[in-house]
Design a protein around this motif. Structure first.
Motif, PDB file in Angstrom:
ATOM      1  N   GLU A 211       0.818  -1.214   0.000  1.00 21.64           N
ATOM      2  CA  GLU A 211       0.000   0.000   0.000  1.00 21.64           C
ATOM      3  C   GLU A 211       0.851   1.262   0.000  1.00 21.64           C
ATOM      4  N   ARG A 212       1.986   1.216   0.700  1.00 23.15           N
ATOM      5  CA  ARG A 212       2.825   2.412   0.763  1.00 23.15           C
ATOM      6  C   ARG A 212       3.362   2.772  -0.612  1.00 23.15           C
ATOM      7  N   ALA A 213       3.893   1.769  -1.328  1.00 18.41           N
ATOM      8  CA  ALA A 213       4.435   2.043  -2.657  1.00 18.41           C
ATOM      9  C   ALA A 213       3.343   2.547  -3.591  1.00 18.41           C
ATOM     10  N   ALA A 214       2.169   1.942  -3.505  1.00 17.83           N
ATOM     11  CA  ALA A 214       1.068   2.373  -4.362  1.00 17.83           C
ATOM     12  C   ALA A 214       0.654   3.802  -4.042  1.00 17.83           C
ATOM     13  N   ARG A 215       0.624   4.146  -2.750  1.00 15.47           N
ATOM     14  CA  ARG A 215       0.246   5.510  -2.361  1.00 15.47           C
ATOM     15  C   ARG A 215       1.274   6.519  -2.836  1.00 15.47           C
ATOM     16  N   LEU A 217       3.172   6.329  -5.436  1.00 13.77           N
ATOM     17  CA  LEU A 217       3.015   6.515  -6.873  1.00 13.77           C
ATOM     18  C   LEU A 217       1.783   7.340  -7.198  1.00 13.77           C
ATOM     19  N   ASP A 218       0.743   7.191  -6.385  1.00 17.11           N
ATOM     20  CA  ASP A 218      -0.520   7.865  -6.667  1.00 17.11           C
ATOM     21  C   ASP A 218      -0.521   9.313  -6.192  1.00 17.11           C
ATOM     22  N   THR A 219      -0.186   9.532  -4.919  1.00 15.45           N
ATOM     23  CA  THR A 219      -0.315  10.873  -4.350  1.00 15.45           C
ATOM     24  C   THR A 219       1.014  11.506  -3.977  1.00 15.45           C
ATOM     25  N   GLY A 220       2.099  10.727  -3.917  1.00 17.98           N
ATOM     26  CA  GLY A 220       3.401  11.291  -3.613  1.00 17.98           C
ATOM     27  C   GLY A 220       3.810  11.087  -2.157  1.00 17.98           C
ATOM     28  N   PHE A 221       5.049  11.424  -1.876  1.00 19.66           N
ATOM     29  CA  PHE A 221       5.663  11.299  -0.556  1.00 19.66           C
ATOM     30  C   PHE A 221       5.412  12.582   0.218  1.00 19.66           C
ATOM     31  N   GLU A 222       4.927  12.475   1.456  1.00 24.11           N
ATOM     32  CA  GLU A 222       4.561  13.646   2.252  1.00 24.11           C
ATOM     33  C   GLU A 222       5.689  14.023   3.212  1.00 24.11           C
ATOM     34  N   ALA A 223       6.215  15.228   3.047  1.00 27.88           N
ATOM     35  CA  ALA A 223       7.270  15.731   3.923  1.00 27.88           C
ATOM     36  C   ALA A 223       6.799  17.026   4.569  1.00 27.88           C
ATOM     37  N   ALA A 224       6.865  17.084   5.908  1.00 23.09           N
ATOM     38  CA  ALA A 224       6.396  18.252   6.655  1.00 23.09           C
ATOM     39  C   ALA A 224       7.575  19.045   7.198  1.00 23.09           C
ATOM     40  N   LEU A 225       7.625  20.349   6.879  1.00 24.41           N
ATOM     41  CA  LEU A 225       8.662  21.236   7.409  1.00 24.41           C
ATOM     42  C   LEU A 225       8.162  21.810   8.730  1.00 24.41           C
ATOM     43  N   CYS A 226       8.834  21.459   9.807  1.00 23.58           N
ATOM     44  CA  CYS A 226       8.388  21.880  11.131  1.00 23.58           C
ATOM     45  C   CYS A 226       9.544  22.520  11.890  1.00 23.58           C
ATOM     46  N   GLY A 370      12.365   6.210  -0.654  1.00 21.85           N
ATOM     47  CA  GLY A 370      12.476   4.823  -1.083  1.00 21.85           C
ATOM     48  C   GLY A 370      11.719   4.613  -2.372  1.00 21.85           C
ATOM     49  N   MET A 371      12.420   4.505  -3.484  1.00 23.05           N
ATOM     50  CA  MET A 371      11.751   4.377  -4.766  1.00 23.05           C
ATOM     51  C   MET A 371      10.906   3.114  -4.792  1.00 23.05           C
ATOM     52  N   PRO A 372       9.620   3.224  -5.125  1.00 23.63           N
ATOM     53  CA  PRO A 372       8.760   2.043  -5.139  1.00 23.63           C
ATOM     54  C   PRO A 372       9.295   0.992  -6.113  1.00 23.63           C
ATOM     55  N   CYS A 373       9.316  -0.253  -5.643  1.00 21.88           N
ATOM     56  CA  CYS A 373       9.759  -1.320  -6.534  1.00 21.88           C
ATOM     57  C   CYS A 373       8.687  -1.596  -7.577  1.00 21.88           C
ATOM     58  N   GLU A 374       9.052  -2.356  -8.577  1.00 21.12           N
ATOM     59  CA  GLU A 374       8.136  -2.584  -9.690  1.00 21.12           C
ATOM     60  C   GLU A 374       7.142  -3.688  -9.330  1.00 21.12           C
ATOM     61  N   LEU A 375       6.189  -3.347  -8.468  1.00 18.94           N
ATOM     62  CA  LEU A 375       5.181  -4.307  -8.050  1.00 18.94           C
ATOM     63  C   LEU A 375       4.159  -4.512  -9.152  1.00 18.94           C
ATOM     64  N   PRO A 376       3.597  -5.733  -9.247  1.00 21.87           N
ATOM     65  CA  PRO A 376       2.582  -5.965 -10.275  1.00 21.87           C
ATOM     66  C   PRO A 376       1.260  -5.274  -9.970  1.00 21.87           C
ATOM     67  N   LEU A 377       0.976  -4.994  -8.689  1.00 21.65           N
ATOM     68  CA  LEU A 377      -0.279  -4.360  -8.314  1.00 21.65           C
ATOM     69  C   LEU A 377       0.000  -2.989  -7.716  1.00 21.65           C
ATOM     70  N   THR A 378      -0.518  -1.946  -8.334  1.00 18.92           N
ATOM     71  CA  THR A 378      -0.329  -0.582  -7.828  1.00 18.92           C
ATOM     72  C   THR A 378      -1.658   0.140  -7.639  1.00 18.92           C
ATOM     73  N   SER A 379      -2.773  -0.536  -7.899  1.00 18.03           N
ATOM     74  CA  SER A 379      -4.099   0.055  -7.743  1.00 18.03           C
ATOM     75  C   SER A 379      -4.714  -0.418  -6.424  1.00 18.03           C
ATOM     76  N   GLU A 380      -5.343   0.507  -5.697  1.00 20.68           N
ATOM     77  CA  GLU A 380      -5.982   0.144  -4.429  1.00 20.68           C
ATOM     78  C   GLU A 380      -7.077  -0.879  -4.662  1.00 20.68           C
ATOM     79  N   ARG A 381      -7.829  -0.739  -5.758  1.00 22.18           N
ATOM     80  CA  ARG A 381      -8.898  -1.701  -6.051  1.00 22.18           C
ATOM     81  C   ARG A 381      -8.324  -3.090  -6.290  1.00 22.18           C
ATOM     82  N   HIS A 382      -7.256  -3.150  -7.046  1.00 16.83           N
ATOM     83  CA  HIS A 382      -6.638  -4.454  -7.327  1.00 16.83           C
ATOM     84  C   HIS A 382      -6.095  -5.084  -6.060  1.00 16.83           C
ATOM     85  N   MET A 383      -5.461  -4.291  -5.206  1.00 16.17           N
ATOM     86  CA  MET A 383      -4.906  -4.838  -3.965  1.00 16.17           C
ATOM     87  C   MET A 383      -6.020  -5.307  -3.023  1.00 16.17           C
TER      88      MET A 383
END
Length: 444
Positions: A211-215, A217-226, A370-383
């Protein structure tokens, strides 16, 4: 979304508004007739399938609409496996509207969102997972997301699921053989084979669900400047974005709400959130911003804790170091151009003002993401469906281990097969198709 009909649809296939070109697409049984009624090739060009022609577009009354290029593509070698026509017009809303109006007057129907791709699926050109990948390619933000979507478009998920379906079908065939020929195949032997096969396939399906890799790819990596006020968070955001997104002043508490921006780091989208400076003595509006900052910190993939490296650590800095200790974090000692007042193990020394250390920061962001590996499933519906199939496989294996008969376990094996069929579209209903294609743009 309308159910599939053997009628002719038309839509603008390019974004609306001013541009170099506007493509109007037509698909259906009357596409050729409409093409010949509205388009006249220049000179003595002959209309041939899949040949781009130069000429003029006219409306049904014979008034010229545009000088354009056009192509007629005859089934089945088309996107929808129907006759398809395209008119490549000068960009702009008005000409495209007039072309569509002429097609509608001839009898074409405005296409629903995703209807061209839906017809491609219903006509067997692509399975459902590859149809979904079309929108993923269009919406990809970043090189990694685009590559993942292209893998799915080229059959990545489809090939994986087809292999899983074949393995599951083989298990069911073994069950059927044991039930049909009990004198030749012992049930205990057959059960042992099914248990091993079901668990192995379960593990294969679950390992494909990240799920992390799929997320990412879909929405990006979240970094908070605090950090506390005036340590340079907003300046750092502007430096990373290479634009003046956040207001920068010497007055503490300038940033009171979350300011967001995105960058690409090694082909992956990184979403940056500049939060309000965290301090206890804040007035009402600023206090709301501080609360939001803490919420962003808790939800982020990475907390970028910014400190003023040119000044000794304050009590507020010490408190933030303790507060964020359990979070995934990267400590940044900003204002390195002004000298170093302290050292912290593992911290990066940077200067948002001069750019010192910024390349090292980008490299560290790429490493932490961490670059997402080439997983066969990247869709939330498929997973979700793969996990459901894995659960049915586990249930079948447990039932056989507990001495339940083969035909009872076969119920769960068939249920797992149904789940996998929903990924590829082997087993779908109108409601599922409406849900999938409703997120498509018109003209695709």
């Amino acid at each position: 979304m309308l159910a599939y009909q053997n009628d002719t649809i038309a839509a603008l296939a390019t974004p609306p508004g001013r541009g170099g070109i506007a493509i109007v697409r037509v698909s259906g049984e009357n596409a050729r007739a409409y093409f010949e009624a509205l388009f006249r090739p220049a000179g003595r060009q002959q209309v041939e399938s899949h040949r781009l022609l130069y000429g003029h577009l006219y409306d049904a009354d014979g008034a010229m609409l545009d000088e354009c290029m056009a192509v007629l593509m005859l089934a089945p070698r088309t996107y929808t496996r129907e006759d398809v026509a395209e008119f490549h017009l000068h960009g702009g809303d008005q000409i495209a509207r007039e072309a569509l109006a002429a097609l509608y007057r001839l009898g074409a129907r405005p296409a629903e969102p995703g209807e061209f791709t839906r017809r491609a699926f219903l006509n067997g050109r692509v399975d459902l997972s590859r149809a979904e990948a079309v929108m993923d390619v269009i919406g990809a933000q970043g090189e990694q997301a685009a590559r993942a979507a292209l893998r799915q478009l080229n059959g990545g998920a489809s090939a994986f699921i087809r292999d899983a379906q074949q393995r599951l079908t083989d298990l069911l065939a073994g069950v059927a053989a044991a039930l049909d020929y009990p004198e030749e195949i012992e049930e205990a032997e057959a059960a042992g084979s099914v248990i091993a096969g079901a668990r192995a396939l379960r593990d294969t399906l679950l390992s494909a669900c990240d799920e992390r890799a799929a997320r990412l790819l879909d929405t990006g990596f979240e970094a908070a400047l605090c950090g506390r006020p005036n340590v340079g968070k907003s300046s750092l955001l502007n430096a990373l974005l290479c634009e003046e997104r956040a207001i920068v002043t010497d007055i503490p508490g300038t940033t009171r709400d979350v300011v967001r921006g995105s960058i690409l780091v090694a082909g992956l989208r990184v979403n940056l959130s500049d939060t309000a400076g965290i301090r206890e003595q804040a007035e009402t509006v600023e206090a709301i911003g501080v609360q939001r900052a803490r919420e962003i910190m808790r939800a982020a993939d990475l907390v970028l804790l910014v400190l003023d490296g040119s000044q000794p650590l304050t009590a507020e800095d010490e408190e933030l170091l303790r507060e964020t200790e359990s979070y995934p974090r990267l400590i940044l000692c900003n204002k390195a151009d002004r000298g170093a007042a302290f050292e912290l193990p593992g911290a990066l020394r940077i200067s948002a003002a001069t750019g010192e250390g910024m390349d090292a920061l980008r490299q560290e962001l790429a490493r932490r993401a961490g670059m997402p590996c080439e997983l066969p499933l990247t869709s939330e519906r498929h997973m979700r469906l793969a996990r459901a199939a894995a659960q049915h496989l586990q249930t079948a294996a447990n039932a056989l281990e507990n001495g339940q008969p083969l035909d009872l376990a076969a119920i769960d094996l068939h249920a797992a097969l149904d789940c996998l069929g929903e990924v590829t579209g082997d087993r779908v209903d109108e409601k599922l198709l409406d849900s999938v294609f409703s997120r498509f743009c018109v003209g695709k």
